[in-house]
Design a protein around this motif. Structure first.
Motif, PDB file in Angstrom:
ATOM      1  N   ALA A 248     -23.877  36.365  47.953  1.00  0.00           N
ATOM      2  CA  ALA A 248     -24.080  37.649  48.929  1.00  0.00           C
ATOM      3  C   ALA A 248     -24.155  37.281  50.089  1.00  0.00           C
ATOM      4  O   ALA A 248     -23.710  38.054  51.166  1.00  0.00           O
ATOM      5  CB  ALA A 248     -25.264  38.204  48.072  1.00  0.00           C
ATOM      6  N   ASN A 249     -25.180  35.960  50.656  1.00  0.00           N
ATOM      7  CA  ASN A 249     -24.992  35.895  51.839  1.00  0.00           C
ATOM      8  C   ASN A 249     -23.863  35.721  52.797  1.00  0.00           C
ATOM      9  O   ASN A 249     -23.819  35.809  53.917  1.00  0.00           O
ATOM     10  CB  ASN A 249     -25.883  34.532  52.201  1.00  0.00           C
ATOM     11  N   GLY A 250     -22.756  35.211  51.990  1.00  0.00           N
ATOM     12  CA  GLY A 250     -21.224  35.119  52.579  1.00  0.00           C
ATOM     13  C   GLY A 250     -20.417  36.338  52.198  1.00  0.00           C
ATOM     14  O   GLY A 250     -19.164  36.503  52.829  1.00  0.00           O
ATOM     15  N   HIS A 251     -21.141  37.487  51.678  1.00  0.00           N
ATOM     16  CA  HIS A 251     -20.260  38.695  51.350  1.00  0.00           C
ATOM     17  C   HIS A 251     -21.060  39.996  51.739  1.00  0.00           C
ATOM     18  O   HIS A 251     -21.381  40.666  50.632  1.00  0.00           O
ATOM     19  CB  HIS A 251     -19.751  38.636  49.899  1.00  0.00           C
ATOM     20  N   MET A 252     -21.470  40.160  52.596  1.00  0.00           N
ATOM     21  CA  MET A 252     -22.628  41.024  53.070  1.00  0.00           C
ATOM     22  C   MET A 252     -21.926  42.472  52.829  1.00  0.00           C
ATOM     23  O   MET A 252     -22.754  43.315  52.137  1.00  0.00           O
ATOM     24  CB  MET A 252     -23.231  41.084  54.399  1.00  0.00           C
ATOM     25  N   GLY A 253     -20.890  42.600  53.195  1.00  0.00           N
ATOM     26  CA  GLY A 253     -20.125  44.086  52.956  1.00  0.00           C
ATOM     27  C   GLY A 253     -20.159  44.556  51.625  1.00  0.00           C
ATOM     28  O   GLY A 253     -20.539  45.613  51.091  1.00  0.00           O
TER      29      GLY A 253
END
Length: 318
Positions: A248-253
């Motif tokens: 999630a930290n790398g795919h916030m959207g």
């Protein structure tokens, strides 16, 4: 100082009977099974863990069932843990201390750290209160023993005020927000994603935030019974949560879209809350235990604990 009776996590007789009935049905065999598979009864706060796991597709090939129960805050989650109506759930450092001091038999098995800004004391946009000193003589709504309560006490202390200098109104987040918007209270102490929604949707203003006042530590805790009977499930669950957080930290959207759908808030508010928190899972080490002890000692000084709590025994490693 407040307008509610003395705290206690023991549920009332009728509620306990209902919970006990459900728990009794779940207690045997030790690994509760649904359709031949073990079941983990997972508590959640505002859909946070569920949104995280679903957005990261981290529940694929799950060898057990997860039955989710959502709570608006840590206090009712702690009650459910106390009654063993759920096996585990996410809980901040301050409410974990408060629950343990009330005799709840749980231990933290995973720790994470976030930017503390979103744990905040909030006022209306038109409020005349401009700084922490302005809280003197005012009313503040929050959950008793919550991280919001803790940050309020630390805010008061930093401004040279005592807990008795404000009137606490102990309310759930939805009721506290309503009380603030209606003018029934002067301030509301809360946390993400409530803070992000308050700022981006409701036009409320952050008066004081947790940076420099709160450690940013939160945990996933489980009952002693679940740690005994479902330890492998909890270990697997913890690993999935930590992998999902890294994703999630790398795919916030993408994460914000799923979080918004599950917990029912606007996508921009979900993204603001997540981007601002920057949550990272950390080892339960001496530094974490020392910070937890510091928080417990502060609660003792503030008169919220009857005696000193030694926190070291409240952690376990899976």
């Amino acid at each position: 100082m407040n307008d509610e009776p003395k705290p206690g996590l023991a549920v009332n007789r009728g509620r306990r009977a209902a919970l006990a009935l459900g728990t009794a049905a779940l207690a045997a065999p030790a690994l509760v099974r649904a359709a031949g598979r073990p079941v983990l009864h997972a508590g959640d706060q505002k859909g946070g863990l569920r949104a995280l796991l679903e957005s990261a597709d981290a529940l694929k090939d799950l060898p057990y069932e997860i039955q989710w129960t959502e709570f608006p805050a840590a206090a009712p989650l702690a009650e459910a843990l106390n009654a063993e109506a759920v096996d585990s759930g996410p809980i901040g450092d301050a409410p974990l201390i408060f629950a343990l001091a009330q005799g709840v038999r749980i231990k933290a098995f995973a720790a994470n750290r976030s930017d503390a800004y979103g744990t905040a004391v909030i006022v209306r946009g038109d409020s005349p209160i401009r700084d922490a000193a302005g809280l003197k003589g005012r009313s503040v709504a929050t959950n008793r023993g919550s991280i919001g309560h803790y940050v309020t006490l630390r805010t008061l202390a930093a401004a040279g005020l005592k807990p008795s200098d404000v009137q606490f109104r102990f309310l759930t987040p939805p009721d506290a927000k309503l009380a603030l918007v209606s003018g029934a209270v002067d301030a509301w102490a809360t946390w993400e994603p409530y803070t992000a929604v308050a700022e981006s949707v409701d036009g409320l203003r952050v008066l004081s935030n947790g940076r420099g006042l709160w450690s940013g530590l939160s945990y996933i805790a489980a009952t002693d019974t679940a740690l005994r009977d479902k330890r492998e499930l909890l270990a697997d669950f913890s690993q999935r949560v930590q992998r999902a957080q890294a994703w999630a930290n790398g795919h916030m959207g993408e994460y914000a879209q799923v979080q918004a759908r599950i917990i029912g808030i606007p996508v921009p508010a979900a993204r603001l809350a997540f981007e601002r928190r920057q949550t990272r899972y950390v080892p339960i080490d001496a530094a974490v235990i020392a910070e937890q002890q510091k928080a417990a000692d502060f609660y003792l000084q503030a008169g919220l604990l009857p005696k000193r709590l030694d926190v070291e025994g409240t952690f376990t490693r899976l």
